[in-house]
Scaffold this motif. Structure first.
Motif, PDB file in Angstrom:
ATOM      1  N   VAL A 114      -0.266   3.038   0.766  1.00  0.00           N
ATOM      2  CA  VAL A 114       0.650   3.595  -0.225  1.00  0.00           C
ATOM      3  C   VAL A 114       1.217   5.216   0.166  1.00  0.00           C
ATOM      4  N   ALA A 169      -2.593   2.591  -9.042  1.00  0.00           N
ATOM      5  CA  ALA A 169      -2.178   3.462  -7.953  1.00  0.00           C
ATOM      6  C   ALA A 169      -2.747   4.706  -8.063  1.00  0.00           C
ATOM      7  N   GLU A 217       9.112   4.600   0.867  1.00  0.00           N
ATOM      8  CA  GLU A 217       8.464   4.891  -0.331  1.00  0.00           C
ATOM      9  C   GLU A 217       8.229   3.569  -1.191  1.00  0.00           C
ATOM     10  N   ASP A 221       8.562  -3.669  -4.774  1.00  0.00           N
ATOM     11  CA  ASP A 221       7.270  -2.907  -5.603  1.00  0.00           C
ATOM     12  C   ASP A 221       6.253  -3.143  -4.206  1.00  0.00           C
ATOM     13  N   GLN A 269       7.039  -1.566 -10.727  1.00  0.00           N
ATOM     14  CA  GLN A 269       7.712  -0.311 -10.975  1.00  0.00           C
ATOM     15  C   GLN A 269       8.927  -0.469 -11.815  1.00  0.00           C
ATOM     16  N   GLN A 287       0.422   9.123  -5.962  1.00  0.00           N
ATOM     17  CA  GLN A 287       1.684   7.998  -5.960  1.00  0.00           C
ATOM     18  C   GLN A 287       2.109   8.130  -7.487  1.00  0.00           C
ATOM     19  N   PRO A 319       5.988   1.216  -3.040  1.00  0.00           N
ATOM     20  CA  PRO A 319       4.832   1.852  -3.732  1.00  0.00           C
ATOM     21  C   PRO A 319       3.545   1.210  -3.026  1.00  0.00           C
ATOM     22  N   TYR A 320       3.768   0.066  -2.301  1.00  0.00           N
ATOM     23  CA  TYR A 320       2.467  -0.780  -1.910  1.00  0.00           C
ATOM     24  C   TYR A 320       2.750  -1.540  -0.698  1.00  0.00           C
TER      25      TYR A 320
END
Length: 329
Positions: free
Chosen positions: A298, A33, A272, A240, A328, A37, A274-275
């Protein structure tokens, strides 16, 4: 909601059965990442996004299809992928395997429907034929995808197929685990007019969708037009990785690029997660075609709230894009 009608609408044409030839495969590796982020403290998991190109020959038999997707899965596994993701509709065309020889003489929908009438001795509509072939298609999927998942000891998000349950027909995505069995399935909810009126699909129930685990990653899944709707945010925000499976039956022009940005990138900005991985079908058959850019998005401190950090090079070619997801904490 008409803006979303571009996706999985195949230029008003009726879905027929097609095949796939190999165009090109570009293997690129994505770092962890970005600094914009906050990365989780878990292990990193490599995944492969398969931007799959549809053409005719590889749906002529189960063995041709198995060889085709098997080659792509093997390449992903050789690069260390523990999760391989294929796009929407990839299995739909397996319904044509029983008609493969006859379809070589067809070049239009009326001709295909005439072939069906000759085969069954009566008029057969496309929805009826797809319902009749649903179990056969699923059997091929279980053999092909299950064998590949076991052979390479990985997870496969095997795109979608049309699945009959009683009189209903659904657009359903399947996930196969390393044991070769189906670990998760999810129906498309927000259908296009084409899917409802021509293919005869029924909508799934959004309450049945959930975040599921594969390869140690918590995954959210939406199918193409579904991704435009923010009602998913509450259900999927704990993931995630959010995956959007697409089959965009329109030219990937500036308007289409904007529509793509209003789908998964907006969901990533709002939740939000992450991906976000967009995985597209490409290719041509008769006057049907699919185009799109597969990508990894992201969250970011930008005006839009997101940024794309990896994408395929061409909207009408085949490419295998490797990404790395950090679990995460």
């Amino acid at each position: 909601m008409t803006k979303a009608g571009h996706f999985t609408v195949i230029r008003r044409a009726v879905l027929t059965v097609t095949a796939v030839t190999f165009a090109f495969i570009s293997l690129t590796e994505l770092p962890s990442a970005p600094s914009s982020q906050a990365a989780g403290s878990g292990a990193s998991v490599k995944a492969a996004l398969v931007q799959y190109q549809v053409q005719r020959a590889d749906y002529s038999s189960e063995s041709r299809f198995a060889t085709r997707v098997g080659g792509l899965t093997a390449k992903a596994a050789a690069e260390g992928a523990r999760l391989v993701i294929f796009p929407e509709y990839i299995n739909v065309f397996l319904a044509g395997v029983p008609l493969a020889e006859q379809l070589t003489t067809a070049d239009s929908l009326p001709q295909i429907l005439k072939l069906l009438q000759q085969r069954y001795g009566r008029p057969v509509s496309l929805p009826e034929y797809l319902r009749m072939q649903s179990a056969h298609t699923r059997a091929i999927m279980d053999r092909v995808w299950g064998r590949l998942a076991r052979r390479h000891n990985l997870w496969i998000l095997a795109g979608s197929s049309f699945v009959a349950e009683g009189t209903e027909l659904y657009n359903r995505a399947y996930v196969y685990g390393p044991d070769g069995k189906v670990a998760y399935r999810q129906n498309k909810v927000f259908l296009t007019p084409f899917e409802k009126e021509t293919v005869g699909l029924s909508p799934g129930n959004s309450s049945e969708a959930r975040v599921f685990e594969a390869a140690g990653v918590d995954i959210a899944l939406t199918l193409c037009r579904d991704t435009f709707f923010e009602q998913w945010n509450g259900q999927m925000k704990s993931a995630d990785l959010w995956v959007d499976l697409k089959a965009n039956g329109a030219e990937f022009d500036q308007q289409a690029r904007q529509l793509f940005a209003e789908a998964l990138p907006e969901r990533i900005a709002e939740t939000e997660v992450p991906y976000g991985a967009t995985v597209c079908l490409t290719g041509r058959f008769f006057d049907l075609f699919w185009e799109g850019i597969s990508s990894l998005t992201v969250p970011a401190d930008t005006g839009k709230g997101y940024k794309t950090i990896k994408k395929t090079d061409e909207a009408d070619e085949e490419e295998l894009l490797l990404i790395e997801v950090v679990e995460q904490s």
